[in-house]
Design a protein around this motif. Sequence first.
Motif, PDB file in Angstrom:
ATOM      1  N   ASP A 132       1.118  -1.315  -0.031  1.00  0.00           N
ATOM      2  CA  ASP A 132       0.045  -0.013  -0.069  1.00  0.00           C
ATOM      3  C   ASP A 132       0.650   1.231  -0.009  1.00  0.00           C
ATOM      4  N   ASP A 133       0.478   2.188  -0.133  1.00  0.00           N
ATOM      5  CA  ASP A 133       0.816   3.429   0.009  1.00  0.00           C
ATOM      6  C   ASP A 133       0.467   4.657   0.692  1.00  0.00           C
ATOM      7  N   LEU A 134       0.897   5.693   1.219  1.00  0.00           N
ATOM      8  CA  LEU A 134       0.288   6.860   1.890  1.00  0.00           C
ATOM      9  C   LEU A 134      -0.937   7.308   1.184  1.00  0.00           C
ATOM     10  N   ALA A 135      -0.768   7.823   0.053  1.00  0.00           N
ATOM     11  CA  ALA A 135      -1.911   8.118  -1.093  1.00  0.00           C
ATOM     12  C   ALA A 135      -3.085   7.445  -0.844  1.00  0.00           C
TER      13      ALA A 135
ATOM     14  N   ILE B  95       4.374  11.954  11.179  1.00  0.00           N
ATOM     15  CA  ILE B  95       3.264  12.615  10.279  1.00  0.00           C
ATOM     16  C   ILE B  95       3.236  14.004  10.220  1.00  0.00           C
ATOM     17  N   PHE B  96       2.941  14.628   8.905  1.00  0.00           N
ATOM     18  CA  PHE B  96       2.944  15.790   8.690  1.00  0.00           C
ATOM     19  C   PHE B  96       1.386  16.068   7.962  1.00  0.00           C
ATOM     20  N   LYS B  97       0.647  16.869   8.233  1.00  0.00           N
ATOM     21  CA  LYS B  97      -0.667  17.077   7.566  1.00  0.00           C
ATOM     22  C   LYS B  97      -0.951  18.534   7.686  1.00  0.00           C
TER      23      LYS B  97
ATOM     24  N   VAL C   7       7.012   9.619   7.558  1.00  0.00           N
ATOM     25  CA  VAL C   7       8.164   8.939   7.703  1.00  0.00           C
ATOM     26  C   VAL C   7       8.094   7.890   8.513  1.00  0.00           C
ATOM     27  N   ASP C   8       8.438   6.635   8.307  1.00  0.00           N
ATOM     28  CA  ASP C   8       8.490   5.413   9.321  1.00  0.00           C
ATOM     29  C   ASP C   8      10.227   5.169   9.573  1.00  0.00           C
ATOM     30  N   GLY C   9      10.479   5.634  10.782  1.00  0.00           N
ATOM     31  CA  GLY C   9      11.976   5.551  11.157  1.00  0.00           C
ATOM     32  C   GLY C   9      12.406   4.202  11.819  1.00  0.00           C
ATOM     33  N   THR C  10      11.546   3.265  11.807  1.00  0.00           N
ATOM     34  CA  THR C  10      11.524   2.034  12.497  1.00  0.00           C
ATOM     35  C   THR C  10      12.997   1.458  11.925  1.00  0.00           C
ATOM     36  N   ASN C  11      13.283   1.339  10.609  1.00  0.00           N
ATOM     37  CA  ASN C  11      14.558   0.872  10.381  1.00  0.00           C
ATOM     38  C   ASN C  11      15.648   1.888   9.661  1.00  0.00           C
ATOM     39  N   PRO C  12      16.435   2.295  10.446  1.00  0.00           N
ATOM     40  CA  PRO C  12      17.296   3.608  10.197  1.00  0.00           C
ATOM     41  C   PRO C  12      18.202   3.278   8.650  1.00  0.00           C
ATOM     42  N   GLU C  13      18.322   2.051   8.205  1.00  0.00           N
ATOM     43  CA  GLU C  13      18.880   1.912   7.165  1.00  0.00           C
ATOM     44  C   GLU C  13      17.934   2.208   5.809  1.00  0.00           C
ATOM     45  N   LYS C  14      16.461   2.234   6.214  1.00  0.00           N
ATOM     46  CA  LYS C  14      15.780   2.110   5.185  1.00  0.00           C
ATOM     47  C   LYS C  14      14.535   3.232   5.292  1.00  0.00           C
ATOM     48  N   ILE C  15      15.168   4.525   5.501  1.00  0.00           N
ATOM     49  CA  ILE C  15      13.900   5.574   5.888  1.00  0.00           C
ATOM     50  C   ILE C  15      13.649   6.161   4.601  1.00  0.00           C
ATOM     51  N   TYR C  16      12.485   5.868   4.176  1.00  0.00           N
ATOM     52  CA  TYR C  16      11.665   6.560   3.095  1.00  0.00           C
ATOM     53  C   TYR C  16      10.648   7.887   3.717  1.00  0.00           C
ATOM     54  N   ALA C  17      10.662   8.962   3.010  1.00  0.00           N
ATOM     55  CA  ALA C  17       9.788   9.981   3.192  1.00  0.00           C
ATOM     56  C   ALA C  17       8.550   9.688   1.954  1.00  0.00           C
ATOM     57  N   GLU C  18       7.331   9.809   2.531  1.00  0.00           N
ATOM     58  CA  GLU C  18       6.235   9.832   1.488  1.00  0.00           C
ATOM     59  C   GLU C  18       5.580  11.086   1.721  1.00  0.00           C
ATOM     60  N   VAL C  19       5.468  11.677   0.548  1.00  0.00           N
ATOM     61  CA  VAL C  19       4.603  12.966   0.416  1.00  0.00           C
ATOM     62  C   VAL C  19       3.571  12.837  -0.388  1.00  0.00           C
ATOM     63  N   VAL C  20       2.320  13.311  -0.072  1.00  0.00           N
ATOM     64  CA  VAL C  20       1.339  13.447  -0.837  1.00  0.00           C
ATOM     65  C   VAL C  20       0.702  14.867  -0.877  1.00  0.00           C
ATOM     66  N   ILE C  21       0.410  15.420  -2.219  1.00  0.00           N
ATOM     67  CA  ILE C  21      -0.030  16.751  -2.029  1.00  0.00           C
ATOM     68  C   ILE C  21      -1.440  16.610  -3.254  1.00  0.00           C
TER      69      ILE C  21
ATOM     70  N   PHE D 295      -9.386  10.906 -11.262  1.00  0.00           N
ATOM     71  CA  PHE D 295      -9.375  11.754  -9.845  1.00  0.00           C
ATOM     72  C   PHE D 295      -9.554  12.971 -10.049  1.00  0.00           C
ATOM     73  N   PRO D 296     -10.736  13.630  -9.225  1.00  0.00           N
ATOM     74  CA  PRO D 296     -11.517  15.009  -9.429  1.00  0.00           C
ATOM     75  C   PRO D 296     -10.636  15.962  -9.066  1.00  0.00           C
ATOM     76  N   GLY D 297      -9.472  16.126  -9.832  1.00  0.00           N
ATOM     77  CA  GLY D 297      -8.356  17.251  -9.176  1.00  0.00           C
ATOM     78  C   GLY D 297      -6.985  16.684  -9.802  1.00  0.00           C
ATOM     79  N   THR D 298      -5.887  17.112  -9.238  1.00  0.00           N
ATOM     80  CA  THR D 298      -4.601  16.719  -9.282  1.00  0.00           C
ATOM     81  C   THR D 298      -4.004  16.091  -7.986  1.00  0.00           C
ATOM     82  N   LEU D 299      -3.268  15.209  -8.186  1.00  0.00           N
ATOM     83  CA  LEU D 299      -2.604  14.446  -6.775  1.00  0.00           C
ATOM     84  C   LEU D 299      -1.505  14.036  -7.341  1.00  0.00           C
ATOM     85  N   ILE D 300      -0.215  14.396  -6.565  1.00  0.00           N
ATOM     86  CA  ILE D 300       1.068  14.313  -6.552  1.00  0.00           C
ATOM     87  C   ILE D 300       1.561  13.468  -5.513  1.00  0.00           C
ATOM     88  N   THR D 301       2.009  12.056  -5.709  1.00  0.00           N
ATOM     89  CA  THR D 301       2.467  11.348  -4.601  1.00  0.00           C
ATOM     90  C   THR D 301       3.891  11.034  -5.060  1.00  0.00           C
TER      91      THR D 301
END
Lengths: 103, 441
Positions: free
Chosen positions: B118-121, B185-187, B260-274, B416-422
């Motif tokens: 799955d993903d954040l979006a 989390i940021f929103k 951002v899920d910082g559970t594994n310091p070797e594999k930290i990804y940021a996901e951003v959805v706008i 999608f009724p608009g524009t989404l960037i993930t």
Amino acid sequence: MSSCIVDFGQLGGRAYAGRPNGQAAYEYFHIDKMMSECEIVSVKFPDDTKTLTSSYFLGCFGKTIIEMGSEEAFRKKFKMENPTKLNGIISKCIKTALIATSY
Amino acid sequence: MKKVTDSYTFLQGKRYQRWLKNQEKAQPLVNNASVVNKEAHLEHFRTISRRSLPSKKIPRWTPASRPPKQRLELKIPEDFSLLGNPEDVLDIISQLSHMGEDRQVVSVHIDHSKMLEDDLAAEILLGQTVAYIEASRKKKGGKFHVSGTYPQDREKIRLLNSVGVVKELNAKNDHEDSDVEKVQIFKRHGLLHEELNIHVGDQKSRAITGFTDYLNSCLATIGKVLTEKGEQRLGEYVGEIIGNAEEYSGTGYWHIYGYVDGTNPEKIYAEVVIYGLGQSIYDSFDGKRNNHEVYNRIEPYVSAHSHLCSERLLTTVAALQQFVSTKIDEDPTRGQGTIDLLEFFNTISRECIEGLSENKISKLKLITGGVSIDVDGTYLPQQDANGRSTIYFNDLNVESMPPNEKYVKELNGVSFPGTLITIKFPLRDDSLIKESGDDNV
């Protein structure tokens, strides 16, 4: 013109973003009048600026850059005082405005 | 923080197995879902319901009881990510929105047990849709009961609990997970009818400042911090995307989420959805057909390839080029935002592409109306002879060739009724971040 200073520190927030906001800053500082009445305009971005977007800068200075016709002429009149991190975006915006007129 | 020992890990594993067993009994996630004040979301998802008509039926809805009161079960597919499977995700959101308007449907059970990806979006859209339905029912004096089954992967459980449907409904969280503290989390959301006031700043500017502060707090967990340049550039591009969503959607209403899920310091990804709801890119250009100054910038490209691709798809690609904007007649310097974003993506993805395994490559997807565009670093913006940045999604990056259909495609039956960037990218780019305490920018 009593003052030839565009001090973005007078405005709210430290993230300068969005074309409408840039256009509003153009109106607020009377940059059109400064163009005709000031020999040198001092443009100050605060040291604690978080971000400047190209839309904001072009909304504020786009017309003026096009009117001046070259980066050299613009920078001669508008003296930028800004944190180093903004150098890249400001240069890019000036070039963009000049390219836009030829497209 | 608890010390992680073998016995601790063993006990955690046992607890987790026990918990999974309990989930098989499909305990309701929601016992006391509080009234959710989701007026703004309600408005949004009415829009989704109206515009994203479900033309593609996927047999995942199972009536578990008969009318007049229906209990529906929603089986989340194995790939419930907007990055990987946008059509199924949007189809589910669309169907759920429509089911929510049917007063005979009184409950839904959301089964994530078979979900592998799955993903954040996707989880945001699902969570907000369910929250909207619940709020809408409560407003009309009705009820809507939501229960569910968690996925098996702990990383995905954390996503559901911290930003997905469980969080949106303030639902009972059956799953103990000390690692949830490592999720950040940021929103932020735009304000409808916000008046421009340069002395107090606007919601967008506050969101940009908040977002860079947020990323810094995420990076602090691995002893790093954004460089000055990184702070400027991230703020710049986020600002441009929000600015576009605000100006062009026609509603002025946007959302930004960071995860951002910082559970594994070797594999930290940021996901951003706008995303912004309202008009798609195609819609906004379609409304300017009679404005020659605007339409002449896209028409030659659309005409050249209209025998191969739809007008909708070609208009969207043309709109991504520098100095193409529905407002170019007002200001010749417009049309920067998207190309700036793609150039930024070039920066963050380049390092990942060089010599790293494929699963570490950053991903960006833009969905606007019924068009989906994938950016993974294969095609990147380049300057033409006049210094204008372009990206035509073909090997030569030229206007005279059509876009690669693997990267630019029409969604099948959904929109999608608009524009989404993930965007999903690893927090490891040295040009954007540095060691905490390092004075070098």
